[in-house]
Design an enzyme around this catalytic site. Structure first.
Site, mmCIF file in Angstrom:
data_model
loop_
_atom_site.group_PDB
_atom_site.id
_atom_site.type_symbol
_atom_site.label_atom_id
_atom_site.label_comp_id
_atom_site.label_asym_id
_atom_site.label_seq_id
_atom_site.Cartn_x
_atom_site.Cartn_y
_atom_site.Cartn_z
ATOM 1 N N HIS A 244 0.810 -1.224 0.000
ATOM 2 C CA HIS A 244 0.000 0.000 0.000
ATOM 3 C C HIS A 244 0.848 1.281 0.000
ATOM 4 O O HIS A 244 0.774 2.086 -0.918
ATOM 5 C CB HIS A 244 -0.906 0.035 1.240
ATOM 6 C CG HIS A 244 -1.755 -1.171 1.459
ATOM 7 N ND1 HIS A 244 -2.884 -1.458 0.733
ATOM 8 C CD2 HIS A 244 -1.637 -2.168 2.378
ATOM 9 C CE1 HIS A 244 -3.430 -2.572 1.186
ATOM 10 N NE2 HIS A 244 -2.693 -3.027 2.183
HETATM 11 O O1 RIB Z 1 -5.220 -0.190 4.775
HETATM 12 C C1 RIB Z 1 -3.828 -0.185 4.552
HETATM 13 C C2 RIB Z 1 -3.164 0.866 5.366
HETATM 14 O O2 RIB Z 1 -3.361 0.594 6.756
HETATM 15 C C3 RIB Z 1 -1.627 0.894 5.178
HETATM 16 O O3 RIB Z 1 -1.155 2.195 5.374
HETATM 17 C C4 RIB Z 1 -1.142 0.005 6.280
HETATM 18 O O4 RIB Z 1 0.195 0.314 6.685
HETATM 19 C C5 RIB Z 1 -2.109 0.359 7.385
HETATM 20 O O5 RIB Z 1 -1.650 1.552 8.000
#
Ligand code: RIB
Ligand code: CA
Length: 314
Positions: A244
């Site tokens: 992500h």
């Molecule tokens: O949903 C994904 C996000 O939530 C990413 O930033 C992961 O590190 C968590 O913080």
């Protein structure tokens, strides 16, 4: 030669946050990291600030100032994600405790002071976790809002719907009031929602390419990916974990890899059923004014080629 983008990374490491921080520190031509501010999110603040320092030390950058920000959402009880990231937030390879110091200044005050001191529109905020610190900075110092160049954040979801509830993505769900403040602030915003981050899957081949760098950073990063994929493979049946957060940094380095739409995005803050949902007007059916570039697609292999090449520099 354009000047590097001057950024503050706001983060809740988190293995994927770690990839983002490493990518930024490996890309001085495109980004200058002014500081890293930890926020409570994936794990509590004492761990996210520790983990942020571990990542900076891993990159050989003990010079990067790391701050602790807010230890809880603006109005709600903290929800964490040890089920994804492990109890330390950086589970996978064993890590030694950091020796670089945590800055004494509160991370929110660092954000405020940095923006006030810099020329207008020269600081980009890169939140990779709940938006608590950013919102708190805007509440404490409304004068900085007009001075921010851009916010490029990881958070939200539309076609992909939720990963922590059926309706909400984790970063937004943890502090929906903060997300609402940020998205209504008027600061130019770019969102990396699950719609795009679920397209950057760290498949076996991609993880092995990182491990094959043959460096300590490559080994540690590959082992973080090995651990991090469990949740998504079990839930979605994907052939790896979605990286992500480094999409935020990759967007600053290579925006051509990404496509999206400038649309209206609002946050559900009232309904318990859909709390934290990002209501993205992708089809333009409301008369609500656009307020965010909502990224929906990415050249995934181009992203991983960039990520791997830059990690190889560390
Ligand atoms: O949903 C994904 C996000 O939530 C990413 O930033 C992961 O590190 C968590 O913080
Ligand atoms: Ca994160």
């Amino acid at each position: 030669m354009t000047q590097p983008r001057r950024i503050i990374i706001d983060t809740d490491p988190g293995q994927d946050d770690a990839f983002a921080i490493l990518l930024a520190l490996a890309s001085p031509e495109e980004v200058e990291v002014l500081g890293v501010v930890a926020v409570a999110g994936n794990v509590p603040l004492p761990l996210t600030q520790r983990n942020a320092r571990i990542v900076c030390e891993l990159a050989g950058r003990r010079d990067i100032p790391v701050f602790a920000g807010c230890d809880a959402p603006l109005k709600r009880k903290l929800v964490t994600a040890e089920h994804v990231h492990g109890v330390t937030g950086l589970d996978g390879p064993p890590m030694v405790e950091p020796t670089m110091a945590l800055q004494g200044q509160h991370g929110v005050d660092f954000i405020i002071d940095t923006i006030r001191r810099a020329p207008e529109k020269t600081i980009t905020l890169c939140p990779l976790g709940p938006l608590t610190n950013i919102a708190q900075a805007f509440l404490q110092a409304p004068d900085i809002i007009a001075r921010v160049q851009e916010i490029v954040l990881m958070g939200g979801a539309y076609f992909e719907v939720g990963n922590i509830t059926p309706a909400a993505e984790f970063n937004i769900y943890v502090d929906p009031e903060a997300a609402e403040i940020v998205l209504k602030s008027g600061v130019p915003a770019v969102m990396m929602p699950l719609d795009v981050t679920h397209k950057v899957i760290a498949t076996r081949a991609r993880v092995e390419a990182i491990r094959a760098l043959g460096t300590n950073v490559g080994r540690v990063a590959a082992e973080w990916a090995d651990f991090f994929e469990r949740f998504d493979v079990a839930k979605y049946g994907s052939d790896g974990g979605p990286l992500h957060d480094p999409t935020v940094i990759a967007y600053l380095i290579a925006p051509h890899l990404f496509t999206g739409r400038f649309i209206n995005v609002e946050i559900e803050t009232q309904s318990e059923l859909t709390l934290g949902m990002t209501v993205a007007d992708w089809w333009g059916v409301s008369n609500r004014a656009p307020n965010a570039m909502f990224i929906g697609d990415v050249h995934a292999q181009g992203f991983f080629d960039l990520l791997t090449q830059r990690l190889g520099r560390l």
